[in-house]
Design a protein around this motif. Structure first.
Motif, mmCIF file in Angstrom:
data_model
loop_
_atom_site.group_PDB
_atom_site.id
_atom_site.type_symbol
_atom_site.label_atom_id
_atom_site.label_comp_id
_atom_site.label_asym_id
_atom_site.label_seq_id
_atom_site.Cartn_x
_atom_site.Cartn_y
_atom_site.Cartn_z
ATOM 1 N N ALA A 25 0.751 -1.126 0.250
ATOM 2 C CA ALA A 25 -0.013 -0.288 -0.049
ATOM 3 C C ALA A 25 0.831 1.150 0.132
ATOM 4 C CB ALA A 25 -0.960 -0.117 1.164
ATOM 5 N N TYR A 26 0.491 2.141 -0.827
ATOM 6 C CA TYR A 26 1.294 3.226 -1.133
ATOM 7 C C TYR A 26 0.486 4.653 -0.855
ATOM 8 C CZ TYR A 26 4.371 0.106 -3.607
ATOM 9 O OH TYR A 26 5.246 -0.719 -3.783
ATOM 10 N N VAL A 27 1.142 5.746 -0.365
ATOM 11 C CA VAL A 27 0.335 7.053 -0.352
ATOM 12 C C VAL A 27 1.371 7.733 -1.910
ATOM 13 C CG1 VAL A 27 2.001 8.004 1.404
ATOM 14 C CG2 VAL A 27 -0.060 9.355 0.655
ATOM 15 N N VAL A 28 0.378 8.154 -2.653
ATOM 16 C CA VAL A 28 0.993 8.892 -3.816
ATOM 17 C C VAL A 28 0.453 10.187 -3.918
ATOM 18 C CG1 VAL A 28 1.177 6.481 -4.725
ATOM 19 C CG2 VAL A 28 -0.933 8.202 -5.391
ATOM 20 N N TYR A 29 1.381 11.127 -4.590
ATOM 21 C CA TYR A 29 0.859 12.497 -4.789
ATOM 22 C C TYR A 29 1.771 13.171 -5.855
ATOM 23 C CZ TYR A 29 5.014 13.016 -1.334
ATOM 24 O OH TYR A 29 6.021 12.639 -0.847
ATOM 25 N N PRO A 30 0.896 14.303 -6.684
ATOM 26 C CA PRO A 30 1.885 14.573 -7.815
ATOM 27 C C PRO A 30 3.069 15.380 -7.255
ATOM 28 C CG PRO A 30 -0.548 15.422 -7.460
ATOM 29 C CD PRO A 30 -0.399 14.935 -6.321
ATOM 30 N N GLN A 31 3.967 15.599 -8.324
ATOM 31 C CA GLN A 31 5.403 15.922 -7.955
ATOM 32 C C GLN A 31 5.430 17.404 -7.486
ATOM 33 O OE1 GLN A 31 8.104 15.504 -11.101
ATOM 34 N NE2 GLN A 31 7.636 13.229 -11.283
ATOM 35 N N HIS A 32 4.209 18.113 -7.988
ATOM 36 C CA HIS A 32 4.221 19.626 -7.705
ATOM 37 C C HIS A 32 3.636 19.675 -6.212
ATOM 38 C CE1 HIS A 32 0.179 19.098 -8.950
ATOM 39 N NE2 HIS A 32 -0.228 20.138 -7.995
ATOM 40 N N ARG A 33 3.243 18.637 -5.538
ATOM 41 C CA ARG A 33 2.793 18.787 -3.967
ATOM 42 C C ARG A 33 3.852 18.016 -3.200
ATOM 43 N NH1 ARG A 33 -0.251 21.865 -2.892
ATOM 44 N NH2 ARG A 33 -1.527 20.719 -1.325
ATOM 45 N N GLN A 34 4.962 17.916 -3.623
ATOM 46 C CA GLN A 34 6.014 17.471 -2.655
ATOM 47 C C GLN A 34 6.629 18.485 -1.811
ATOM 48 O OE1 GLN A 34 9.552 15.014 -4.431
ATOM 49 N NE2 GLN A 34 8.812 15.724 -6.065
ATOM 50 N N SER A 35 6.501 19.544 -2.093
ATOM 51 C CA SER A 35 6.984 20.970 -1.142
ATOM 52 C C SER A 35 5.753 21.268 -0.241
ATOM 53 C CB SER A 35 7.415 22.123 -1.901
ATOM 54 O OG SER A 35 6.308 22.506 -2.735
ATOM 55 N N SER A 36 4.663 20.622 -0.240
ATOM 56 C CA SER A 36 3.448 20.801 0.541
ATOM 57 C C SER A 36 3.525 20.345 1.763
ATOM 58 C CB SER A 36 1.913 20.404 0.002
ATOM 59 O OG SER A 36 1.027 20.362 1.060
ATOM 60 N N LEU A 37 3.611 21.344 2.919
ATOM 61 C CA LEU A 37 3.870 20.861 4.386
ATOM 62 C C LEU A 37 2.557 20.146 4.864
ATOM 63 C CD1 LEU A 37 5.247 21.114 7.028
ATOM 64 C CD2 LEU A 37 4.260 23.111 7.581
ATOM 65 N N LEU A 38 1.568 20.280 4.477
ATOM 66 C CA LEU A 38 0.079 19.288 4.734
ATOM 67 C C LEU A 38 0.439 17.720 4.059
ATOM 68 C CD1 LEU A 38 -2.351 18.968 6.025
ATOM 69 C CD2 LEU A 38 -3.364 20.125 3.960
ATOM 70 N N VAL A 39 0.957 17.743 2.773
ATOM 71 C CA VAL A 39 0.809 16.614 2.167
ATOM 72 C C VAL A 39 1.844 15.574 2.865
ATOM 73 C CG1 VAL A 39 1.540 15.533 -0.014
ATOM 74 C CG2 VAL A 39 -0.094 17.226 0.121
ATOM 75 N N ARG A 40 3.075 16.458 3.007
ATOM 76 C CA ARG A 40 4.215 15.596 3.694
ATOM 77 C C ARG A 40 3.998 15.352 5.210
ATOM 78 N NH1 ARG A 40 7.655 19.371 2.913
ATOM 79 N NH2 ARG A 40 7.998 20.379 4.815
ATOM 80 N N ALA A 41 3.213 16.090 6.156
ATOM 81 C CA ALA A 41 3.054 15.861 7.290
ATOM 82 C C ALA A 41 1.991 14.529 7.055
ATOM 83 C CB ALA A 41 2.209 17.040 7.974
ATOM 84 N N PHE A 42 1.122 14.520 6.409
ATOM 85 C CA PHE A 42 -0.027 13.265 6.466
ATOM 86 C C PHE A 42 0.706 12.020 6.017
ATOM 87 C CE2 PHE A 42 -3.489 10.684 4.960
ATOM 88 C CZ PHE A 42 -4.080 10.488 6.231
ATOM 89 N N SER A 43 1.678 12.156 4.957
ATOM 90 C CA SER A 43 2.403 10.816 4.485
ATOM 91 C C SER A 43 3.410 10.311 5.743
ATOM 92 C CB SER A 43 3.021 11.095 3.224
ATOM 93 O OG SER A 43 3.993 12.188 3.354
#
Length: 349
Positions: A319-337
């Motif tokens: 199982a993976y968490v995936v996100y678009p490359q332009h979201r790599q710098s998002s603090l929210l995306v990084r925190a949840f992953s």
């Protein structure tokens, strides 16, 4: 060489257009003439005047949201603006560009070919602007904002039902929009920040982080096995009713025995893209099924299902968490992953 004069954000001038109802997205164009020293070629000081507006980037954002929403009304709702203002700003954008970007009718909003090309460029620009701001704010800020997340239905109900509230309690300025769907959504086109996916990842343009492993189990109800017998080898499944995940007309199941792999073509009375539906059909005695362990674990534990072909278990998944490359710098995306990875590591999954 001479230097020219400037209009920068500041106190409104009478000639500056004033926009109403911009709320949190836009601000009125503000102008103030300023000067700074500038050396001419002969070394003497002159004045540099710059002219700038805050409107272009905001008009681009309005246009992008309108195209994504396929509606002035829906775009206005997303942006917190009036429909009239959205329409007015796009008309002003078209006038400034000297090109028709949208074709309007009473029933439908269509994007011209030139509008589609412009939208593609605009989206990239806005993503870069957002990423730049997120890169800076993530150094000192705490996670905040809306997280749009897609996840498989059963995995989410069994795992994320407790994890998302825990994450939101840790970060009270975060809100979550969770879409449960067993299909693989298009994160960029459908506006998701991230998704949970199980199995092989086909889209290499997405950033993926492994969060846990998933074991596949072949099983059936005790009643079915009494009536049809217990298969001892994968090839015996050709004589059995097999419940297939997906909608392909022909199904193929793959099994492993040590380093060896074998595939068997199977058929049966039911197909579905939802694991819980297939689990319940297997419990009802309709046939054998291969499903992830997290879907059938409870039924195996209480005897409603029985595992078969244990020596030939299919290869496990991840199982993976995936996100678009332009979201790599998002603090929210990084925190949840990070939160998901840490949780499953702690429970030893």
């Amino acid at each position: 060489m001479g230097c020219r004069g400037a209009v920068l954000p500041g106190k409104p001038r009478e000639s500056a257009p004033k926009w109403e109802g911009m709320q949190n997205l836009l601000h009125p164009w503000r102008y103030i003439t300023v000067a700074r020293p500038c050396k001419e070629d002969d070394g003497t000081l002159n004045t540099v005047h710059l002219r700038a507006t805050m409107g272009q980037l905001q008009d681009m954002r309005i246009f992008a949201e309108t195209v994504d929403a396929q509606s002035f009304t829906a775009a206005a709702d997303r942006l917190g603006l009036s429909k009239q203002l959205v329409s007015k700003r796009i008309a002003a954008l078209e006038k400034r560009l000297g090109a028709r970007l949208l074709l309007r009718s009473t029933r439908k909003l269509r994007v011209t070919d030139l509008g589609l090309a412009y939208h593609e460029r605009v989206r990239r620009i806005l993503q870069e602007v957002d990423a730049a701001e997120q890169m800076v704010t993530s150094q000192t800020a705490t996670p905040r904002g809306v997280l749009r997340l897609s996840a498989p239905m059963t995995f989410a109900t069994l795992h994320l039902g407790a994890l998302i509230p825990a994450f939101m309690q840790r970060h009270p300025e975060v809100s979550v929009e969770l879409e449960l769907n067993d299909r693989r959504v298009d994160l960029i086109d459908e506006g998701y920040d991230m998704a949970v996916r199980i199995g092989a990842l086909a889209d290499s343009s997405l950033v993926a982080r492994r969060i846990t492993s998933v074991q596949l189990i072949t099983c059936a109800s005790p009643d079915y096995l009494r009536r049809h017998g217990v298969p001892k080898e994968p090839q015996e499944l050709a004589a059995h009713a097999c419940l297939h995940y997906g909608h392909a007309r022909s199904g193929e199941w793959a099994f492993r025995n040590g380093a060896r792999s074998r595939k068997v073509t199977v058929s049966g009375p039911m197909r579905s893209n939802n694991g819980e539906m297939l689990r319940d059909a297997a419990i009802a005695g309709l046939g054998l099924v291969i499903l992830p362990d997290f879907i059938v674990a409870a039924a195996l534990a209480d005897g409603r299902l029985v595992e078969v072909l244990e020596k030939f278990r299919p290869a496990g998944l991840a199982a993976y968490v995936v996100y678009p490359q332009h979201r790599q710098s998002s603090l929210l995306v990084r925190a949840f992953s990070d939160f998901l990875v840490e949780h499953f590591r702690a429970v030893g999954a």
